[in-house]
Scaffold this motif. Sequence first.
Motif, short mmCIF file in Angstrom:
data_model
loop_
_atom_site.label_atom_id
_atom_site.label_comp_id
_atom_site.label_asym_id
_atom_site.label_seq_id
_atom_site.Cartn_x
_atom_site.Cartn_y
_atom_site.Cartn_z
N GLU A 58 0.82 -1.22 0.00
CA GLU A 58 0.00 0.00 0.00
C GLU A 58 0.85 1.26 0.00
O GLU A 58 0.37 2.33 0.37
N SER A 59 2.10 1.14 -0.40
CA SER A 59 3.02 2.28 -0.38
C SER A 59 3.71 2.44 -1.72
O SER A 59 3.90 1.48 -2.46
N GLY A 60 4.09 3.68 -1.99
CA GLY A 60 5.00 3.96 -3.07
C GLY A 60 6.41 3.99 -2.50
O GLY A 60 6.88 3.02 -1.92
N HIS A 61 7.06 5.14 -2.63
CA HIS A 61 8.45 5.29 -2.18
C HIS A 61 8.55 5.67 -0.71
O HIS A 61 9.65 5.83 -0.20
N TRP A 62 7.42 5.77 -0.02
CA TRP A 62 7.44 6.36 1.33
C TRP A 62 6.78 5.45 2.37
O TRP A 62 5.85 5.87 3.07
N PRO A 63 7.25 4.22 2.53
CA PRO A 63 6.61 3.32 3.51
C PRO A 63 6.59 3.86 4.93
O PRO A 63 5.65 3.59 5.69
N HIS A 64 7.61 4.64 5.31
CA HIS A 64 7.63 5.18 6.67
C HIS A 64 6.52 6.21 6.89
O HIS A 64 6.17 6.51 8.03
N GLN A 65 5.96 6.73 5.80
CA GLN A 65 4.83 7.66 5.90
C GLN A 65 3.49 6.94 5.79
O GLN A 65 2.54 7.28 6.49
N THR A 66 3.40 5.95 4.91
CA THR A 66 2.10 5.36 4.60
C THR A 66 1.86 4.01 5.26
O THR A 66 0.72 3.64 5.51
N GLU A 67 2.93 3.26 5.50
CA GLU A 67 2.82 1.98 6.21
C GLU A 67 3.92 1.86 7.27
O GLU A 67 4.73 0.93 7.25
#
Length: 327
Positions: free
Chosen positions: A297-306
């Motif tokens: 469920e993330s693009g390049h920003w897993p720390h923001q979105t997941e």
Amino acid sequence: MSRSVSDINWNKGAHQGAVSIGTHKLALNVSGPDRIVGVPVILIMHGLTGTMTQWPAARRLISSFARIVDYDRSGLGLSEAGPDPPTALSAARELSALLKAANIEPPFITLAHSWGAILSLEFMNMRPQDISGMVFSDGTAPGFWSVLPMFPTLPEVKAVIEGLNYWDAVGITTETKLTHDEWEAFLEGGRENETHKRQAAKEFEFMDRTFVEVEKKELIKQTPPKLGNRPVCVIKGNHATRDIQRLYEKGVERGNGTEEERKKVRDMIGLWVDKEKGFHELFLKLSRKNHWIDATESGHWPHQTEPELVAEGVRWALKNLDLKSHF
């Protein structure tokens, strides 16, 4: 900054302050359980131009079970500009100086996002005996940009995404796990900080050569693996099929780009889809003990979105420490 550093014990409690490394001061943030000697502390290493303002959601989760260190590199965010060019090696040396000044001793587990992966490799190479494990959150591997195009710099991409707000177009504005105030602080830092803007431009200027410098060291291709049995976790987002594809679609909705330019962007996305996973898989070669997490469920920003997946990766690394071969 919240307080003077003179009376801070950086190994206990949650603190933020400016720490002198001799030539200038770097912004440092620590949280999580009080440090226990011998238990690894987590070191966050941001992507290109990144700052601590991107990481509160992940820090919250990780600090519930691990001691975590976050900081702003020279000239970025709340840190003062330094005298050295922003290469990964100079950043690794400054991080080492910061940890020494704050009396934060090894062992360490690095947690790196994007270009931070290059920094983490330099830091690991400089202090191999101090690294208990490595976690890569959509990290960018050596050799990446020699095969895949740096999409924001391509004229056809610029034509297609003209006029778009990046964060809105890729969905981070609505999908971020930061609170409203944290998100506003992140946006405000990039808009208003002139020192940050100048340093960000310098980081982009030096980016290509930092990849080349690390690639020459062949840290990933060593036999036996550089880290032996120390844990390495790779968290892969969907940069091409989520972020870049969304940018393309939003640009087309606006009527941007000629059909020829749009085709070039589609072809570029196809190349990314074909090649990107292989570069993430390179990090697994650092150790015989490795773990893969798909951030679907993330693009390049897993720390923001997941951020829960980033915390999961850190927890896995802590549970799989190699107590025999480390020190």
